[in-house]
Design a protein around this motif. Sequence first.
Motif, PDB file in Angstrom:
ATOM      1  N   ALA A  33       0.835  -1.204   0.000  1.00 17.03           N
ATOM      2  CA  ALA A  33       0.000   0.000   0.000  1.00 17.03           C
ATOM      3  C   ALA A  33       0.868   1.253   0.000  1.00 17.03           C
ATOM      4  O   ALA A  33       1.828   1.369   0.765  1.00 17.03           O
ATOM      5  CB  ALA A  33      -0.927  -0.008   1.207  1.00 17.03           C
ATOM      6  N   TYR A  37      -4.281   1.061   4.496  1.00 14.73           N
ATOM      7  CA  TYR A  37      -5.510   0.650   5.180  1.00 14.73           C
ATOM      8  C   TYR A  37      -5.119   0.401   6.622  1.00 14.73           C
ATOM      9  O   TYR A  37      -4.284  -0.458   6.908  1.00 14.73           O
ATOM     10  CB  TYR A  37      -6.016  -0.609   4.482  1.00 14.73           C
ATOM     11  N   TRP A  38      -5.663   1.176   7.548  1.00 13.63           N
ATOM     12  CA  TRP A  38      -5.348   0.962   8.964  1.00 13.63           C
ATOM     13  C   TRP A  38      -6.583   1.267   9.794  1.00 13.63           C
ATOM     14  O   TRP A  38      -6.920   2.426  10.011  1.00 13.63           O
ATOM     15  CB  TRP A  38      -4.138   1.820   9.394  1.00 13.63           C
ATOM     16  N   LYS A  40     -10.545  -0.820  11.070  1.00 13.85           N
ATOM     17  CA  LYS A  40     -11.756  -1.389  10.457  1.00 13.85           C
ATOM     18  C   LYS A  40     -12.994  -0.730  11.031  1.00 13.85           C
ATOM     19  O   LYS A  40     -13.051  -0.438  12.225  1.00 13.85           O
ATOM     20  CB  LYS A  40     -11.844  -2.888  10.783  1.00 13.85           C
ATOM     21  N   SER A 125      -0.655 -12.736   3.320  1.00 14.38           N
ATOM     22  CA  SER A 125      -2.070 -13.110   3.408  1.00 14.38           C
ATOM     23  C   SER A 125      -2.838 -12.448   2.264  1.00 14.38           C
ATOM     24  O   SER A 125      -3.826 -12.999   1.785  1.00 14.38           O
ATOM     25  CB  SER A 125      -2.666 -12.723   4.757  1.00 14.38           C
ATOM     26  N   SER A 157      -8.787 -11.441   4.205  1.00  9.63           N
ATOM     27  CA  SER A 157      -7.880 -10.422   4.741  1.00  9.63           C
ATOM     28  C   SER A 157      -8.129  -9.138   3.958  1.00  9.63           C
ATOM     29  O   SER A 157      -8.264  -9.171   2.730  1.00  9.63           O
ATOM     30  CB  SER A 157      -6.442 -10.919   4.556  1.00  9.63           C
ATOM     31  N   SER A 159      -6.430  -6.487   2.975  1.00  7.77           N
ATOM     32  CA  SER A 159      -5.541  -6.098   1.874  1.00  7.77           C
ATOM     33  C   SER A 159      -5.631  -7.062   0.693  1.00  7.77           C
ATOM     34  O   SER A 159      -5.209  -6.728  -0.415  1.00  7.77           O
ATOM     35  CB  SER A 159      -4.100  -5.982   2.372  1.00  7.77           C
ATOM     36  N   ARG A 162      -7.190  -6.057  -2.707  1.00  7.34           N
ATOM     37  CA  ARG A 162      -6.428  -5.337  -3.742  1.00  7.34           C
ATOM     38  C   ARG A 162      -5.571  -6.268  -4.591  1.00  7.34           C
ATOM     39  O   ARG A 162      -5.073  -5.853  -5.640  1.00  7.34           O
ATOM     40  CB  ARG A 162      -5.532  -4.272  -3.079  1.00  7.34           C
ATOM     41  N   SER A 210      -1.457  -7.685  12.454  1.00  5.98           N
ATOM     42  CA  SER A 210      -1.998  -6.401  11.994  1.00  5.98           C
ATOM     43  C   SER A 210      -3.452  -6.268  12.453  1.00  5.98           C
ATOM     44  O   SER A 210      -3.919  -5.176  12.768  1.00  5.98           O
ATOM     45  CB  SER A 210      -1.877  -6.262  10.478  1.00  5.98           C
ATOM     46  N   MET A 214      -4.381  -3.035  14.577  1.00 11.33           N
ATOM     47  CA  MET A 214      -5.357  -2.068  14.049  1.00 11.33           C
ATOM     48  C   MET A 214      -6.434  -1.772  15.070  1.00 11.33           C
ATOM     49  O   MET A 214      -6.789  -0.624  15.317  1.00 11.33           O
ATOM     50  CB  MET A 214      -6.096  -2.702  12.847  1.00 11.33           C
ATOM     51  N   MET A 261       0.789   6.461   9.879  1.00 14.47           N
ATOM     52  CA  MET A 261       0.160   5.220  10.360  1.00 14.47           C
ATOM     53  C   MET A 261       0.918   4.696  11.587  1.00 14.47           C
ATOM     54  O   MET A 261       0.306   4.329  12.601  1.00 14.47           O
ATOM     55  CB  MET A 261       0.163   4.165   9.248  1.00 14.47           C
ATOM     56  N   ASP A 301       5.117  -1.505   6.543  1.00 17.01           N
ATOM     57  CA  ASP A 301       3.826  -2.064   6.953  1.00 17.01           C
ATOM     58  C   ASP A 301       3.914  -2.638   8.366  1.00 17.01           C
ATOM     59  O   ASP A 301       4.718  -2.162   9.153  1.00 17.01           O
ATOM     60  CB  ASP A 301       3.370  -3.082   5.895  1.00 17.01           C
ATOM     61  N   ALA A 302       3.131  -3.662   8.636  1.00 20.60           N
ATOM     62  CA  ALA A 302       3.083  -4.194  10.004  1.00 20.60           C
ATOM     63  C   ALA A 302       4.236  -5.173  10.241  1.00 20.60           C
ATOM     64  O   ALA A 302       4.039  -6.343  10.532  1.00 20.60           O
ATOM     65  CB  ALA A 302       1.736  -4.853  10.240  1.00 20.60           C
TER      66      ALA A 302
HETATM   67  O1  PMV Z   1      -4.964  -7.030   5.346  1.00 20.36           O
HETATM   68  P1  PMV Z   1      -4.248  -7.050   6.631  1.00 20.36           P
HETATM   69  O2  PMV Z   1      -5.149  -7.395   7.779  1.00 20.36           O
HETATM   70  O3  PMV Z   1      -3.028  -7.938   6.594  1.00 20.36           O
HETATM   71  O4  PMV Z   1      -3.717  -5.563   6.961  1.00 20.36           O
HETATM   72  C1  PMV Z   1      -2.772  -4.898   6.156  1.00 20.36           C
HETATM   73  C2  PMV Z   1      -2.295  -3.660   6.820  1.00 20.36           C
HETATM   74  C3  PMV Z   1      -1.123  -2.939   6.189  1.00 20.36           C
HETATM   75  O5  PMV Z   1      -0.330  -3.824   5.438  1.00 20.36           O
HETATM   76  C4  PMV Z   1      -0.247  -2.367   7.298  1.00 20.36           C
HETATM   77  C5  PMV Z   1      -1.582  -1.773   5.320  1.00 20.36           C
HETATM   78  C6  PMV Z   1      -2.132  -2.103   3.961  1.00 20.36           C
HETATM   79  O6  PMV Z   1      -2.918  -1.287   3.456  1.00 20.36           O
HETATM   80  O7  PMV Z   1      -1.763  -3.133   3.362  1.00 20.36           O
END
Ligand code: PMV
Length: 333
Positions: A33, A37-38, A40, A125, A157, A159, A162, A210, A214, A261, A301-302
């Motif tokens: 990203a 996305y941070w 929910k 993921s 998940s 992300s 996308r 993450s 979050m 973030m 990222d995380a």
């Molecule tokens: O999709 P998740 O739950 O793995 O969260 C992704 C969170 C970040 O990678 C930090 C940001 C993003 O937009 O991918």
Amino acid sequence: MKKYEAVRAILGNKLYVPPKYASAKAYAPTNIALCKYWGKRNQELNLPMTSSLSISLGSKGATTELMVSTHAHDLVFLNNHPVDLTTSFGRRLIEFLDLFRAHGMPRFIVNIESNIPIAAGLASSACGFAALAIVLDQLFDWELPEYQLSILARLGSGSASRSIWQGFVEWHAGFRADGMDSFAEPISESWPELCIGLLIVSEKEKMISSRDAMQRTVTTSPLYSAWPSKVSRDLSLVKQAISVQDFSLLGRTAESNAMTMHATMLSAWPTISYMLPETLLAMQKIWQLRRDGLSLYFTQDAGPNLKLLFLKQDADIISQEFAGVDVLQPFLE
Ligand code: PMV
């Protein structure tokens, strides 16, 4: 609404039709990203507080093969090694498959081949659940439109919504409680000179998922209220940078978005920090190189590792400065 209800809303009666083929195989790229996305607004459905924008990494991702099995249980292999289905990775995967299995549907043998450096803390993921959504569509011959595959991948998940596409992708947050307007779409712009460098500074396991990070940020960080307006500004700046190919604007915006973030996480309680001493040393080196005139930015990222952003013309110098960096050209991969 529960996940299985969202699946039922999309598949309707198709949910009760057995697989059309004995096996199917699909690939999905991972994504990074540029505007994150941070947080929910709905934990069950992975509905985000804000929209986000990413770049997919071409040939870096996961290929998943699903085979209809006669066994009583699913069998899952990751890069030819059996996956323990009691681990959180194993459980999440089976729970996702179960969403698509009405009573009496078969078990599967799942073969996942991932070419992402496991330690890189790259959204594995994301490509994993996107590849699963695509391969299920093929196995059952649902012929769903891609935006619906994006919704299904999101249930695995956030992300992953996308990772259905290559290139630049925007995930629209949506407004609806059932999430049917929360899916990603590709942005039809290409930027062949754009490079991403995967910089592994530590191979240590991440300390908090993450998902948990979050949620803790949303509920405890006094800075989180500033995040949605920051994202809406950054989203339009990233889109502008992409449309006029202004690299410095892209890099500045992506780096500032990632740092903001992480600032929301630092102000959560208990504090969350994915930064290790090695992460900060790498950041300081990047800032020094930038003061010296190099057009180099990063996002994080995380996890403790950095993703460097630069143009092809600087690839050699960046490989010299950062030993072991894995340089990718997402639009040419
Ligand atoms: O999709 P998740 O739950 O793995 O969260 C992704 C969170 C970040 O990678 C930090 C940001 C993003 O937009 O991918």
